[in-house]
Design a protein around this motif. Sequence first.
Motif, PDB file in Angstrom:
ATOM      1  N   ARG A   1       0.830  -1.204   0.000  1.00  0.00           N
ATOM      2  CA  ARG A   1       0.000   0.000   0.000  1.00  0.00           C
ATOM      3  C   ARG A   1       0.862   1.250   0.000  1.00  0.00           C
ATOM      4  O   ARG A   1       0.517   2.247  -0.638  1.00  0.00           O
ATOM      5  N   ILE A   2       1.976   1.206   0.734  1.00  0.00           N
ATOM      6  CA  ILE A   2       2.868   2.362   0.741  1.00  0.00           C
ATOM      7  C   ILE A   2       3.405   2.606  -0.663  1.00  0.00           C
ATOM      8  O   ILE A   2       3.357   3.730  -1.183  1.00  0.00           O
ATOM      9  N   ALA A   3       3.893   1.545  -1.293  1.00  0.00           N
ATOM     10  CA  ALA A   3       4.463   1.696  -2.634  1.00  0.00           C
ATOM     11  C   ALA A   3       3.434   2.275  -3.592  1.00  0.00           C
ATOM     12  O   ALA A   3       3.742   3.133  -4.420  1.00  0.00           O
ATOM     13  N   ARG A   4       2.197   1.821  -3.472  1.00  0.00           N
ATOM     14  CA  ARG A   4       1.164   2.298  -4.382  1.00  0.00           C
ATOM     15  C   ARG A   4       0.853   3.779  -4.165  1.00  0.00           C
ATOM     16  O   ARG A   4       0.448   4.464  -5.099  1.00  0.00           O
ATOM     17  N   CYS A   5       1.017   4.269  -2.936  1.00  0.00           N
ATOM     18  CA  CYS A   5       0.800   5.693  -2.694  1.00  0.00           C
ATOM     19  C   CYS A   5       1.768   6.527  -3.520  1.00  0.00           C
ATOM     20  O   CYS A   5       1.469   7.664  -3.881  1.00  0.00           O
ATOM     21  N   PHE A   6       2.924   5.973  -3.785  1.00  0.00           N
ATOM     22  CA  PHE A   6       3.930   6.718  -4.540  1.00  0.00           C
ATOM     23  C   PHE A   6       3.970   6.275  -6.004  1.00  0.00           C
ATOM     24  O   PHE A   6       4.830   6.724  -6.761  1.00  0.00           O
ATOM     25  N   ASP A   7       3.067   5.375  -6.375  1.00  0.00           N
ATOM     26  CA  ASP A   7       3.074   4.824  -7.737  1.00  0.00           C
ATOM     27  C   ASP A   7       4.428   4.251  -8.105  1.00  0.00           C
ATOM     28  O   ASP A   7       4.944   4.478  -9.203  1.00  0.00           O
ATOM     29  N   LYS A   8       4.974   3.514  -7.171  1.00  0.00           N
ATOM     30  CA  LYS A   8       6.288   2.923  -7.401  1.00  0.00           C
ATOM     31  C   LYS A   8       6.184   1.414  -7.201  1.00  0.00           C
ATOM     32  O   LYS A   8       5.347   0.955  -6.420  1.00  0.00           O
ATOM     33  N   PRO A   9       7.040   0.647  -7.855  1.00  0.00           N
ATOM     34  CA  PRO A   9       7.137  -0.779  -7.503  1.00  0.00           C
ATOM     35  C   PRO A   9       7.709  -0.928  -6.103  1.00  0.00           C
ATOM     36  O   PRO A   9       8.447  -0.058  -5.609  1.00  0.00           O
TER      37      PRO A   9
END
Lengths: 73, 73
Positions: B53-61
Amino acid sequence: MAKPPFTNDIRTLRFLAGEMTQGDLGDRVGVTRQTIAAIEQGKYSPSLEVAFRIARCFDKPLEAVFQWSDDAD
Amino acid sequence: MAKPPFTNDIRTLRFLAGEMTQGDLGDRVGVTRQTIAAIEQGKYSPSLEVAFRIARCFDKPLEAVFQWSDDAD
DNA sequence: ACTCTATGTCGAATATTTTTAACATTGAGT
DNA sequence: ACTCAATGTTAAAAATATTCGACATAGAGT
């Protein structure tokens, strides 16, 4: 204990990696075969550390093993 | 409670994402600000779900946020 | 039919993560 | 000097992951 919002390819990767058993993988990762079985079946969300160790056993990036699959955000 | 064998770039990514605070990120991820602070400081290994979920907040893998750093294995 | 290995599963115990509430510090703005 | 937002930190509780031991089943090989 809600099922995690992602799927995984552990089972497939185990067989591709030369019929590696759940027990073998558990040994290499440092968890028990029951833990591997539960993660494989999506019974719960492993710690990031365990997820990393599993991916490294297959020489794959994390996201080649676990795929996010939540429709909501 | 051993420190996890990986580092993370959450703090940097928060600032790059427009001065996002720990509280903001926590809200978006669905955890408390203390949890973000602890993860950011490497106090423990979050669940894979929270990491995703954290990664998705930044649109990063995932691996753009958390980097494996164990010398062993 | 027998044996072995791999797997599924379950309950109880232990370990770890996450929450909650509280208090301290620091820096920016007024 | 004062206030406020952001962060660090801590202790205790709650939630979740993981272990351990045990038993069941299915398939392969003999």
